[in-house]
Write a protein that holds these residues in place. Structure first.
Motif, PDB file in Angstrom:
ATOM      1  N   GLY A  52       0.710  -1.211   0.173  1.00 17.01           N
ATOM      2  CA  GLY A  52      -0.210   0.005   0.154  1.00 17.01           C
ATOM      3  C   GLY A  52       0.756   1.155  -0.125  1.00 17.01           C
ATOM      4  N   PHE A  53       2.022   1.142  -0.333  1.00 13.44           N
ATOM      5  CA  PHE A  53       2.863   2.336  -0.062  1.00 13.44           C
ATOM      6  C   PHE A  53       3.480   2.956  -1.603  1.00 13.44           C
ATOM      7  N   ASP A  54       3.456   4.290  -1.706  1.00 10.80           N
ATOM      8  CA  ASP A  54       3.968   4.826  -3.128  1.00 10.80           C
ATOM      9  C   ASP A  54       5.440   5.147  -3.074  1.00 10.80           C
ATOM     10  N   ILE A  55       6.058   5.299  -1.674  1.00 15.17           N
ATOM     11  CA  ILE A  55       7.391   5.786  -1.570  1.00 15.17           C
ATOM     12  C   ILE A  55       8.056   4.668  -0.416  1.00 15.17           C
ATOM     13  N   VAL A  56       9.219   4.334  -0.724  1.00 15.97           N
ATOM     14  CA  VAL A  56      10.059   3.507   0.054  1.00 15.97           C
ATOM     15  C   VAL A  56      11.405   3.976   0.470  1.00 15.97           C
ATOM     16  N   VAL A  57      11.837   4.320   1.673  1.00 15.72           N
ATOM     17  CA  VAL A  57      13.115   4.636   1.873  1.00 15.72           C
ATOM     18  C   VAL A  57      13.873   3.375   2.645  1.00 15.72           C
ATOM     19  N   THR A  58      14.929   3.129   1.992  1.00 15.62           N
ATOM     20  CA  THR A  58      15.567   1.664   2.724  1.00 15.62           C
ATOM     21  C   THR A  58      17.216   2.411   3.001  1.00 15.62           C
ATOM     22  N   VAL A  63      18.223  -4.578   1.972  1.00 17.33           N
ATOM     23  CA  VAL A  63      17.113  -4.945   1.484  1.00 17.33           C
ATOM     24  C   VAL A  63      17.246  -5.304  -0.248  1.00 17.33           C
ATOM     25  N   PRO A  64      17.400  -6.201  -0.693  1.00 19.26           N
ATOM     26  CA  PRO A  64      17.383  -6.389  -2.105  1.00 19.26           C
ATOM     27  C   PRO A  64      16.031  -5.984  -2.875  1.00 19.26           C
ATOM     28  N   PHE A  65      16.101  -5.347  -3.811  1.00 20.70           N
ATOM     29  CA  PHE A  65      14.849  -4.707  -4.698  1.00 20.70           C
ATOM     30  C   PHE A  65      15.094  -5.492  -6.139  1.00 20.70           C
ATOM     31  N   PRO A  66      14.896  -6.939  -6.322  1.00 19.43           N
ATOM     32  CA  PRO A  66      15.091  -7.311  -7.755  1.00 19.43           C
ATOM     33  C   PRO A  66      13.712  -7.369  -8.386  1.00 19.43           C
ATOM     34  N   ALA A  67      13.818  -7.562  -9.632  1.00 15.91           N
ATOM     35  CA  ALA A  67      12.745  -7.190 -10.759  1.00 15.91           C
ATOM     36  C   ALA A  67      11.624  -7.985  -9.892  1.00 15.91           C
ATOM     37  N   ARG A  75       2.056  -0.160  -6.970  1.00 14.05           N
ATOM     38  CA  ARG A  75       1.841   1.194  -6.279  1.00 14.05           C
ATOM     39  C   ARG A  75       3.209   2.107  -6.210  1.00 14.05           C
ATOM     40  N   LEU A  76       4.099   1.495  -6.102  1.00 12.51           N
ATOM     41  CA  LEU A  76       5.567   1.901  -5.798  1.00 12.51           C
ATOM     42  C   LEU A  76       5.891   3.076  -6.819  1.00 12.51           C
ATOM     43  N   LYS A  77       6.221   4.300  -6.564  1.00 12.10           N
ATOM     44  CA  LYS A  77       6.912   5.277  -7.419  1.00 12.10           C
ATOM     45  C   LYS A  77       8.236   5.739  -7.115  1.00 12.10           C
ATOM     46  N   LEU A  78       8.600   5.802  -6.048  1.00 10.92           N
ATOM     47  CA  LEU A  78       9.873   6.228  -5.774  1.00 10.92           C
ATOM     48  C   LEU A  78      10.525   5.502  -4.423  1.00 10.92           C
ATOM     49  N   LEU A  79      11.644   5.023  -4.884  1.00 14.51           N
ATOM     50  CA  LEU A  79      12.473   4.198  -3.737  1.00 14.51           C
ATOM     51  C   LEU A  79      13.931   5.121  -3.565  1.00 14.51           C
ATOM     52  N   ILE A  80      14.117   5.413  -2.286  1.00 13.41           N
ATOM     53  CA  ILE A  80      15.326   6.091  -1.745  1.00 13.41           C
ATOM     54  C   ILE A  80      16.204   5.126  -1.110  1.00 13.41           C
ATOM     55  N   ALA A  81      17.657   5.153  -1.191  1.00 18.93           N
ATOM     56  CA  ALA A  81      18.413   4.353  -0.560  1.00 18.93           C
ATOM     57  C   ALA A  81      19.410   5.327   0.075  1.00 18.93           C
ATOM     58  N   SER A  82      20.083   5.018   1.075  1.00 14.45           N
ATOM     59  CA  SER A  82      21.050   5.923   1.589  1.00 14.45           C
ATOM     60  C   SER A  82      22.667   5.425   0.743  1.00 14.45           C
ATOM     61  N   ALA A  94      13.709  -1.248 -11.994  1.00 13.89           N
ATOM     62  CA  ALA A  94      12.984   0.033 -11.504  1.00 13.89           C
ATOM     63  C   ALA A  94      12.371   0.768 -12.280  1.00 13.89           C
ATOM     64  N   ALA A  95      13.281   1.191 -13.546  1.00 15.21           N
ATOM     65  CA  ALA A  95      12.783   1.947 -14.623  1.00 15.21           C
ATOM     66  C   ALA A  95      11.610   1.226 -15.384  1.00 15.21           C
ATOM     67  N   ALA A  96      11.816   0.147 -15.650  1.00 14.33           N
ATOM     68  CA  ALA A  96      10.713  -0.581 -16.570  1.00 14.33           C
ATOM     69  C   ALA A  96       9.413  -0.688 -15.866  1.00 14.33           C
ATOM     70  N   HIS A  97       9.474  -0.356 -14.438  1.00 13.34           N
ATOM     71  CA  HIS A  97       8.242  -0.419 -13.851  1.00 13.34           C
ATOM     72  C   HIS A  97       7.880   1.069 -13.212  1.00 13.34           C
ATOM     73  N   GLY A  98       8.751   1.871 -13.955  1.00 14.68           N
ATOM     74  CA  GLY A  98       8.410   3.227 -13.655  1.00 14.68           C
ATOM     75  C   GLY A  98       8.558   3.647 -12.362  1.00 14.68           C
ATOM     76  N   VAL A  99       9.586   3.106 -11.626  1.00 16.24           N
ATOM     77  CA  VAL A  99       9.937   3.657 -10.236  1.00 16.24           C
ATOM     78  C   VAL A  99      11.197   4.507 -10.409  1.00 16.24           C
ATOM     79  N   THR A 100      11.244   5.669  -9.960  1.00 16.91           N
ATOM     80  CA  THR A 100      12.277   6.489  -9.588  1.00 16.91           C
ATOM     81  C   THR A 100      13.196   6.189  -8.578  1.00 16.91           C
TER      82      THR A 100
END
Length: 322
Positions: A52-58, A63-67, A75-82, A94-100
């Protein structure tokens, strides 16, 4: 104009400090933030939690984010990693799924302090002696290892390795350094001696500290054969990347008493399962990946995460990865 609130998840907020480490008010009217203090161990569990989230901060590369995960989070649109590098996020997916995907500044305080805390803890039996003192155990049970006059081997003489080397010199240690790209000139400029090979460094050092990037050339760099080259009274410290040291080989060396001890801040699986053998290994001083966990780093990470979110909402993403 009123916008619907976007939902933002902060992963692995173990200490519960994400909200207090930065000022989130610049995005408070657009974003609802939920911090997860527990780690989601499987992809299925993570996908269910983040559905249910649009943005994730990791944080970092835990935490792996594979295809396959991106496919389960429409629903995810923005992923932020330190940090500005992340090897566990599939950027093309990420690009293929429209995630920045955006990053933040890297650690402002590298794990030099923790490296020396662990090394000194090993050399002086700090944990064992403190435990005995508190629990009414024997008064003195260890004999500390001296640093002055001993050899510190530094694998990797970059920003962190160079700083670790300078502390070693201040303790009166001879410092030996090696990496594939290290030259005699760079070593001399740092006041250290360049080892001709990693084998020479391992064989001559009383303390070995690892400060290399994890890549195809360094994964498994220290295995059973390399550990066998170390002196029986030598210590190994790894605050860099778990993949550089063969974990099974290290466990065998510790269990068999082939080296005096090791200190580790990074593991093949994080968080470590409750029944993992590294939790019970003898001669091991272990910390739960604390190298980057400091007030200043958290302030930097989360402040820049808020900046990333604000820029994304304004249609002008910053610090993009990939």
């Amino acid at each position: 104009m009123t916008f619907p609130l976007l939902r933002c998840a902060v992963l692995d907020d173990f200490q519960g400090v994400a909200a207090s480490s930065a000022d989130w008010t610049p995005v408070a009217d657009r974003v609802e933030v939920t911090a997860f203090r527990e780690h989601h161990a499987s992809e299925a569990e993570l996908a269910a939690a983040l559905a249910g989230f649009d943005i994730v901060v990791t944080l970092r590369e835990r935490v792996p984010f594979p295809a396959t995960l991106f496919a389960r989070l429409p629903r995810l649109k923005l992923l932020i990693a330190s940090g500005m590098r992340n090897s566990v996020i599939d950027l093309p997916a990420a690009a293929a799924h429209g995630v920045t995907v955006c990053g933040t500044a890297s650690s402002g305080t590298p794990p030099v302090e923790l490296t020396w805390a662990l090394l000194l803890g090993l050399a002086r039996g700090i944990v064992q002696e403190n435990t005995a003192l508190r629990e009414g155990g024997p008064w003195q049970s260890t004999v500390g290892a001296d640093l002055h006059g001993r050899t510190l081997g530094v694998l990797g003489l970059g920003r962190v390795g160079g700083a670790v080397a300078r502390v070693g010199l201040a303790f009166g240690m001879e410092v030996l350094a090696w990496s594939r790209s290290l030259t005699d000139e760079r070593a001399a400029a740092a006041g250290v001696r360049r080892a001709a090979s990693k084998e020479q460094l391992l064989g001559e050092s009383d303390f070995v500290s690892i400060h290399l990037a994890s890549d195809a050339g360094t994964r498994g760099l220290i295995g059973a054969a390399e550990l066998a080259l170390m002196k029986p009274e030598a210590y190994l410290v790894n605050t860099s990347r778990a993949a550089i040291v063969d974990q099974d080989a290290l466990l065998a060396a510790l269990t068999g008493g082939r080296i005096a001890g090791a200190a580790v801040d990074v593991f093949d699986v994080e968080p470590l399962p409750a029944d993992h053998p590294m939790r019970r290994a003898p001669r091991l001083l272990a910390t739960p990946h604390l190298g980057y966990v400091s007030q200043e780093n958290y302030r930097r990470y989360f402040t820049e995460a808020v900046e990333d979110i604000a820029a994304f909402l304004a249609g002008e993403p910053i610090r993009r990865l990939g």
